[in-house]
Design an enzyme around this catalytic site. Structure first.
Site, PDB file in Angstrom:
ATOM      1  NE  ARG A  59      -4.302  -1.565   1.798  1.00 43.75           N
ATOM      2  CZ  ARG A  59      -5.238  -1.890   2.669  1.00 43.75           C
ATOM      3  NH1 ARG A  59      -5.084  -1.615   3.943  1.00 43.75           N
ATOM      4  NH2 ARG A  59      -6.343  -2.479   2.278  1.00 43.75           N
ATOM      5  CE  LYS A 106     -10.582  -5.029   8.307  1.00 39.93           C
ATOM      6  NZ  LYS A 106     -10.018  -4.020   7.394  1.00 39.93           N
ATOM      7  N   GLY A 122      -5.896  -5.810   2.378  1.00 39.77           N
ATOM      8  CA  GLY A 122      -4.525  -5.658   2.865  1.00 39.77           C
ATOM      9  C   GLY A 122      -3.871  -6.992   3.170  1.00 39.77           C
ATOM     10  N   GLY A 176     -12.405  -4.348   1.400  1.00 40.91           N
ATOM     11  CA  GLY A 176     -13.802  -3.926   1.504  1.00 40.91           C
ATOM     12  C   GLY A 176     -14.151  -2.929   0.407  1.00 40.91           C
TER      13      GLY A 176
END
Ligand SMILES: Nc1ncnc2c1ncn2[C@@H]1O[C@H](COP(=O)(O)OP(=O)(O)O)[C@@H](O)[C@H]1O
Ligand SMILES: O=C(OP(=O)(O)O)[C@H](O)COP(=O)(O)O
Length: 399
Positions: free
Chosen positions: A36, A204, A356, A379
Site C-alpha cells: 500500500r 471482517k 490488505g 472492503g
C-alpha cells in the site's frame, strides 16, 4: 471518472494534503508488507517532483478514537522514508498547535506524515457530534491548499479525512492509485467472463457479508473460508467451539444460505478444518470435519476443502478473492490460503485480489505477478464491484 485527478492540479509551491491508506501489516514496529505504501508512490513523487510539499494522512488499524501508540504510523513513515528521496517527518499528533507549526514550516519537496487519524473519534464520527467531526475535518483541511485522495482501500469509509475534509478545500482530486483501481475494477466487472467464482474469507465479517448477498446475483460459485465461515456454520446449527463468529450476522448468514439454494448458486463452506486449542502458532492442532468441539477453534480450512476449492478455481474464468482462508500469518494455518493462492495463479482466469492481508498473502506466496489485478482495497473493492457509490470518491470535486 468524472472527478478531478491529480494531473488537473497545479501543485507548484502548494501544500498538498493527501489521504493515503498506509493501513499495513506491522510486526515488532516494522512494516511486513509495503504494497500500500509503494502503490501510493506515483502520486507522492508527482507532487514532490512538481514543486509541492506533502502532508500525508492515514489510519492504521482500529484504535477506536484513542491515542494508542500500538497503532502509530511510525513504521509506515519509516518505510516511506526508505522509499523516497525526500525528507520524511512524522508529526507527534494529528491536529493541534505543534502539528500546525510543522505544517507551516514544511518546505517544498518535503513530506510531513500526520499521526494515525483514528487517534481521534472525530475521524470515524462515532461518539462525537457532527459539529465536532466538522471542526476536526476543518483543521485537517487547513493543512492543505489542495487535497488528493489516493486511499482506495478506505474509499468505502465516510470518515473525516476521506469525505468531510473535502467540504473545506476547493480542489479535491483522485491520485494515480485511486484512478487506476477504479478504471481496472470497473472494466473487469462490467461483463465478467463466466464461470465467475468469488472467494471470501478473512476476519471482517460484518464488513464483507453483505457482498456475499450481492454476489449471489453475479457469481456461479462462492467459496467461503477464513473467519467468515463459522458464522455460516452457526447459522446451520453446527458446533463452532471457540471459532470466530459475529452473532449479529448469524441470521443474515442463514438467509444467504437459503437464497443461494433458491438461486442455484453454489455457495461452498469448508467441509473440514484445521483446528487449534489456542490462537497461537505453538497450539496443538488437528484436522476435523464441519463440527468444532468446545476448547478448539478453526484457524484454517482443511485439506479436503483445499482440494474442493482449488478444483472450483481451476475451471473459473473470473475470480474475485478477498480475505485469507485462515490465519496464514502463523505457519500451521497457512496451507489453505497459500494453496488457494497458487490455484488462482495457475488458473486461466481474470483474477482480482483485494484486501490488505490478502495482498500480503499473495506477495508472500510469490505469485503476485501471476494475478491480473492486485487491488489495494479489500472492503473498498468489494463495495465498488457491488456497484455501490464509495463516499471517498463521491466527495472528490467533479470535473
Ligand atoms: N479462521 C480464522 N479465524 C480468525 N481469524 C482469521 C481466520 N481466517 C483468517 N483470519 C484472519 O483474517 C485476517 C484478514 O482479514 P480481513 O481484514 O478481512 O482481510 P483483508 O485484509 O484481506 O481484507 C488475517 O489477519 C487472518 O489471520
Ligand atoms: O485495510 C482496509 O480494508 P480491507 O481490510 O478491507 O482491505 C482499509 O485500510 C480500511 O480499514 P477499515 O476496514 O479498518 O476501515
Amino acid at each position: 471518472m468524472n472527478k478531478l485527478t491529480i494531473k488537473d492540479l497545479d501543485v507548484q509551491g502548494k501544500r498538498v494534503l493527501m489521504r493515503v491508506d498506509f493501513n499495513v501489516p506491522v510486526k515488532d514496529g516494522v512494516v511486513g508488507d509495503d504494497t500500500r505504501i509503494t502503490a501510493a508512490l506515483p502520486s507522492i513523487n508527482y507532487v514532490l517532483e512538481n514543486g509541492g510539499s506533502l502532508v500525508l494522512m492515514s489510519h492504521c488499524g482500529r484504535p477506536k478514537g484513542e491515542k494508542n501508540m500500538e497503532f502509530t504510523l511510525k513504521p509506515a513513515a519509516d518505510r516511506l522514508a526508505e522509499l523516497v528521496s525526500a525528507k520524511v517527518t512524522l508529526a507527534p499528533d494529528v491536529i493541534g498547535p505543534e502539528v500546525k507549526a510543522l505544517v507551516e514550516a514544511l518546505p517544498a519537496g518535503e513530506i510531513l506524515v500526520l499521526e494515525n487519524v483514528r487517534f481521534y473519534k472525530e475521524e470515524e464520527g462515532k461518539g462525537c457530534t457532527a459539529e465536532e467531526q466538522d471542526a476536526f475535518a476543518k483543521e485537517l483541511a487547513s493543512f492543505g491548499d489542495v487535497y488528493v485522495s489516493d486511499a482506495f482501500g478506505t474509499a468505502h469509509r465516510a470518515h473525516a479525512s476521506m469525505a468531510v475534509v473535502t467540504k473545506y478545500i476547493d480542489q479535491c482530486a483522485a491520485g494515480f492509485l485511486l484512478s487506476k483501481e477504479i478504471e481496472y475494477l470497473g472494466k473487469a466487472l462490467e461483463a465478467p467472463v463466466k464461470p465467475f467464482v468469488a472467494i471470501i474469507g478473512g476476519a471482517k465479517i460484518s464488513g464483507k457479508i453483505d457482498v456475499v448477498t450481492n454476489f449471489l446475483d453475479k457469481c456461479d460459485a462462492i467459496l467461503i473460508g477464513g473467519g467468515m465461515a463459522y458464522t455460516f456454520y452457526k447459522a446451520q446449527g453446527k458446533a463452532i467451539g471457540g471459532s470466530l463468529v459475529e452473532d449479529d450476522k448469524v441470521e443474515l448468514a442463514g438467509q444467504i444460505l437459503q437464497q443461494a439454494e433458491a438461486k442455484g448458486v453454489k455457495l461452498m463452506l469448508p467441509v473440514d478444518n484445521m483446528v487449534a486449542d489456542a490462537f497461537s502458532a505453538d497450539a496443538n492442532t488437528k484436522v476435523v470435519g464441519d463440527s468444532i468441539e468446545d476448547g478448539w477453534m478453526a484457524l484454517d480450512i482443511g485439506p479436503k476443502t483445499i482440494e474442493l476449492y482449488c478444483n472450483e478455481v481451476a475451471s473459473a474464468k473470473t475470480v474475485v478473492w478477498n480475505g485469507p482462508m485462515g490465519c496464514f500469518e502463523m505457519k500451521p494455518f497457512a496451507a489453505g490460503t497459500f494453496s488457494v493462492c497458487e490455484a488462482v495463479a495457475k488458473s486461466d482466469s481474470i483474477s482480482i485480489i483485494g484486501g490488505g492481508d490478502s495482498v500480503a498473502a499473495v506477495n508472500l506466496s510469490g505469485v503476485a505477478d501471476q494475478m491480473s489485478h492486485v487491488s489495494t482495497g479489500g472492503g473498498a473493492s468489494l463495495e465498488f464491484m457491488e456497484g455501490k457509490q464509495l463516499p471517498g470518491i463521491v466527495a472528490l470535486t467533479d470535473k
